[in-house]
Design a protein around this motif. Structure first.
Motif, PDB file in Angstrom:
ATOM      1  N   ALA A 136       1.005  -1.283  -0.014  1.00  0.00           N
ATOM      2  CA  ALA A 136      -0.112   0.085   0.111  1.00  0.00           C
ATOM      3  C   ALA A 136       0.848   1.299  -0.056  1.00  0.00           C
ATOM      4  CB  ALA A 136      -0.900   0.100   1.390  1.00  0.00           C
ATOM      5  N   PRO A 137       0.367   2.331  -0.491  1.00  0.00           N
ATOM      6  CA  PRO A 137       1.262   3.560  -0.457  1.00  0.00           C
ATOM      7  C   PRO A 137       1.623   4.022   0.928  1.00  0.00           C
ATOM      8  CG  PRO A 137      -0.945   3.680  -1.853  1.00  0.00           C
ATOM      9  CD  PRO A 137      -1.027   2.422  -1.076  1.00  0.00           C
ATOM     10  N   GLN A 138       2.774   4.555   1.150  1.00  0.00           N
ATOM     11  CA  GLN A 138       3.174   5.092   2.270  1.00  0.00           C
ATOM     12  C   GLN A 138       2.286   6.363   2.685  1.00  0.00           C
ATOM     13  OE1 GLN A 138       7.546   4.316   1.350  1.00  0.00           O
ATOM     14  NE2 GLN A 138       7.287   4.836   3.679  1.00  0.00           N
ATOM     15  N   PRO A 139       1.898   6.544   3.754  1.00  0.00           N
ATOM     16  CA  PRO A 139       0.950   7.866   3.660  1.00  0.00           C
ATOM     17  C   PRO A 139       1.729   9.234   3.925  1.00  0.00           C
ATOM     18  CG  PRO A 139       0.320   6.438   5.543  1.00  0.00           C
ATOM     19  CD  PRO A 139       1.357   5.861   4.843  1.00  0.00           C
ATOM     20  N   GLY A 140       1.141  10.083   2.957  1.00  0.00           N
ATOM     21  CA  GLY A 140       1.982  11.409   2.746  1.00  0.00           C
ATOM     22  C   GLY A 140       3.245  11.348   2.024  1.00  0.00           C
ATOM     23  N   GLY A 346      -2.092  16.268   9.558  1.00  0.00           N
ATOM     24  CA  GLY A 346      -2.790  17.510   9.269  1.00  0.00           C
ATOM     25  C   GLY A 346      -1.961  18.342   8.175  1.00  0.00           C
ATOM     26  N   ARG A 347      -0.806  17.935   8.054  1.00  0.00           N
ATOM     27  CA  ARG A 347      -0.058  18.885   7.014  1.00  0.00           C
ATOM     28  C   ARG A 347      -0.227  18.344   5.690  1.00  0.00           C
ATOM     29  NH1 ARG A 347       5.676  17.888   4.582  1.00  0.00           N
ATOM     30  NH2 ARG A 347       6.652  19.932   4.293  1.00  0.00           N
ATOM     31  N   VAL A 348      -0.588  19.697   5.024  1.00  0.00           N
ATOM     32  CA  VAL A 348      -1.158  19.399   3.562  1.00  0.00           C
ATOM     33  C   VAL A 348      -0.317  20.196   2.705  1.00  0.00           C
ATOM     34  CG1 VAL A 348      -3.319  18.795   4.143  1.00  0.00           C
ATOM     35  CG2 VAL A 348      -3.095  21.170   3.919  1.00  0.00           C
ATOM     36  N   PRO A 349      -0.154  19.942   1.487  1.00  0.00           N
ATOM     37  CA  PRO A 349       0.467  20.890   0.651  1.00  0.00           C
ATOM     38  C   PRO A 349      -0.287  22.116   0.046  1.00  0.00           C
ATOM     39  CG  PRO A 349       0.008  18.926  -0.782  1.00  0.00           C
ATOM     40  CD  PRO A 349      -0.489  18.653   0.693  1.00  0.00           C
TER      41      PRO A 349
END
Length: 380
Positions: A136-140, A346-349
Motif C-alpha cells: 500500500a502507499p506510504q501515507p503522505g 494535518g500537514r497538507v501541500p
C-alpha cells in the motif's frame, strides 16, 4: 580481375547494406519525416488511479481495463493524443499474459485516439522490485511504491542480462509494426540515483557504481530494441539541466547523456522549471537537429505550468507529456519534499504538485483544462 571485381562487389554490397540497416539510428531526414506525420502531441505520464506502480497496472490480478477505459475517456475529452506508460521487466515472466494485457491496453488507447510512448526501463525510486501483490502507499509520500526496472539485483548481476534482453526483444518484437504505439522510451532517467528518497535509506540502497553499470548496459538496451526492427522510433530522455551547462555543446554531456543523444531517433527531455528556463532548453536542444518531445513536465510548485509552457511548446513544435493524470495510489500530487517531511498529521501541500484530475475525474483547476484544450484545439 574477376576475383578483384567480386571482392569489390561484396565490399560495396556490405557498405550499402550497412547504410540501409534497420538496426541503426534514424537519420535526421527519417526523424523529421516521421514527426511531420504526427499531430501536435500532448498527453500525460499515465497509470490508473488504482495502480501504485507498473506491476500493479499490468499484472493479471490487478489489471483493470474498465478503469483504464474510463480514465482515457476523460483524457480524450481534453484532446489528449498520447500517453507515456511504463512497463517492467518482471512482467515478462508471464510473457504471453503480459502481451495479451498490453494488447488489450493498446486497444483501449486506440478507442480513444491515444498512441502511447512505452517505457521499457526506469532508474527511479525503489530498487528492489518484487512481483505479486504490491504494498500500500506510504501515507503522505510522493510515489512511495514506484519500482526501478531493472532492479538492483539484475543491474548487479550480468547473468540476469540475458533475461533483460529477452524482455526487450520480446516485447518490442511483438509490437514492432504496431501503429497503435507512438514510440519506445528505452530507459527513463537512467543515471538517476534517487539521492533525495530511496538513495538515503539503507534498507533500499542503490547499487554501488550504479551510473557506471547503467552506462554499460544502456547501449546494449538500444541495440536489443533495434534488433527487433521496430517501425516506431527509439529514445531515452535527457533530464538534468542547469543554467551553468549549455546542452548544445557535446563536451558538456555526461557519459550517459552522450549515449542517450547518439542513440535516440527522436530527442526527448524532462523539464521541471519555469517558462524562461524551458524556452532556453528548447533553444539549446534545437542545435541537435532532431524533433523534440518533452516527456515530463508540469510541477506547480516549480512553476512548470500548462498555461505558461504549452504556448511555448506549440511555438517551437515540441510535443508535451506532463507527469500525472488522475490522482491515485502514486500520490504524485504531493511534492518531492514529502520524502523528507511526509504530508501527514494535518500537514497538507499548499498546491497539488502533479496530476490534472481528481480521482472522480473533476479537474483540480478548470483554468488548466481550458489551457490544455486551447493548445490541443479541442473545442467541445
Amino acid at each position: 580481375m574477376k576475383k578483384l571485381f567480386s571482392i569489390l562487389f561484396i565490399f560495396c554490397f556490405s557498405f550499402v547494406s550497412a547504410q540501409q540497416s534497420p538496426n541503426t539510428r534514424w537519420t535526421e531526414a527519417q526523424a523529421d519525416a516521421w514527426y511531420a506525420k504526427q499531430p501536435w502531441l500532448f498527453g500525460s505520464n499515465y497509470n490508473p488511479a488504482s495502480a501504485i506502480n507498473q506491476l500493479e497496472m499490468f499484472q493479471e490480478d490487478t489489471f483493470s481495463p474498465e478503469e483504464i477505459d474510463k480514465e482515457l475517456g476523460w483524457a480524450e475529452d481534453m484532446g489528449v493524443n498520447t500517453a507515456r506508460v511504463y512497463l517492467h521487466d518482471l512482467l515478462w515472466a508471464d510473457s504471453e499474459g503480459f502481451k495479451n494485457r498490453l494488447n488489450q491496453f493498446l486497444d483501449i488507447c486506440a478507442k480513444h485516439n491515444i498512441r502511447p510512448v512505452l517505457v521499457l526501463f526506469d532508474s527511479c525510486w525503489d530498487p528492489h522490485p518484487k512481483s505479486g501483490p504490491q504494498r500500500a502507499p506510504q501515507p503522505g509520500i510522493h510515489n512511495s511504491g514506484w519500482l526501478q526496472s531493472p532492479g538492483a539485483s539484475a543491474l548487479n548481476d550480468p547473468s540476469q542480462h540475458p533475461r533483460l534482453e529477452a524482455y526487450v526483444t520480446g516485447v518490442v518484437g511483438a509490437f514492432a509494426n504496431d501503429s497503435r504505439i507512438l514510440m519506445w522510451d528505452v530507459w527513463n532517467e537512467p543515471d538517476n540515483t534517487n539521492d533525495n528518497s530511496y538513495g538515503k535509506n539503507h534498507l533500499k540502497q542503490e547499487p554501488e557504481n550504479k551510473r557506471e553499470k547503467v552506462a554499460m548496459l544502456l547501449p546494449r538496451v538500444f541495440a536489443w530494441a533495434r534488433a527487433a526492427q521496430p517501425s516506431q522510433p527509439l529514445t531515452s530522455g535527457l533530464w538534468i539541466f542547469n543554467k551553468n551547462r549549455d546542452m548544445s555543446i557535446p563536451e558538456n554531456w555526461s557519459t550517459t547523456e552522450k549515449i542517450q543523444v547518439e542513440n535516440s531517433d527522436i530527442l526527448t527531455f524532462h523539464h521541471y522549471s519555469d517558462a524562461e528556463s524551458f524556452e532556453g532548453v528548447i533553444k539549446q536542444l534545437q542545435t541537435l537537429k532532431r524533433p523534440m518531445i518533452c516527456t515530463e513536465f508540469m510541477a506547480r510548485g516549480a512553476n512548470s505550468l500548462f498555461q505558461t509552457h504549452l504556448p511555448i511548446a506549440r511555438k517551437y513544435n515540441v510535443g508535451m507529456i506532463n507527469w500525472g493524470f488522475v490522482a491515485g495510489k502514486t500520490q504524485t500530487y504531493l511534492p518531492w519534499d514529502s520524502w523528507q517531511k511526509p504530508y501527514i498529521n494535518g500537514r497538507v501541500p499548499k498546491i497539488w504538485f502533479h496530476e490534472i484530475l481528481k480521482t472522480d475525474g473533476t479537474p483540480i483547476d478548470p483554468a488548466e483544462i481550458a489551457a490544455i484544450k486551447a493548445a490541443t484545439g479541442k473545442t467541445k
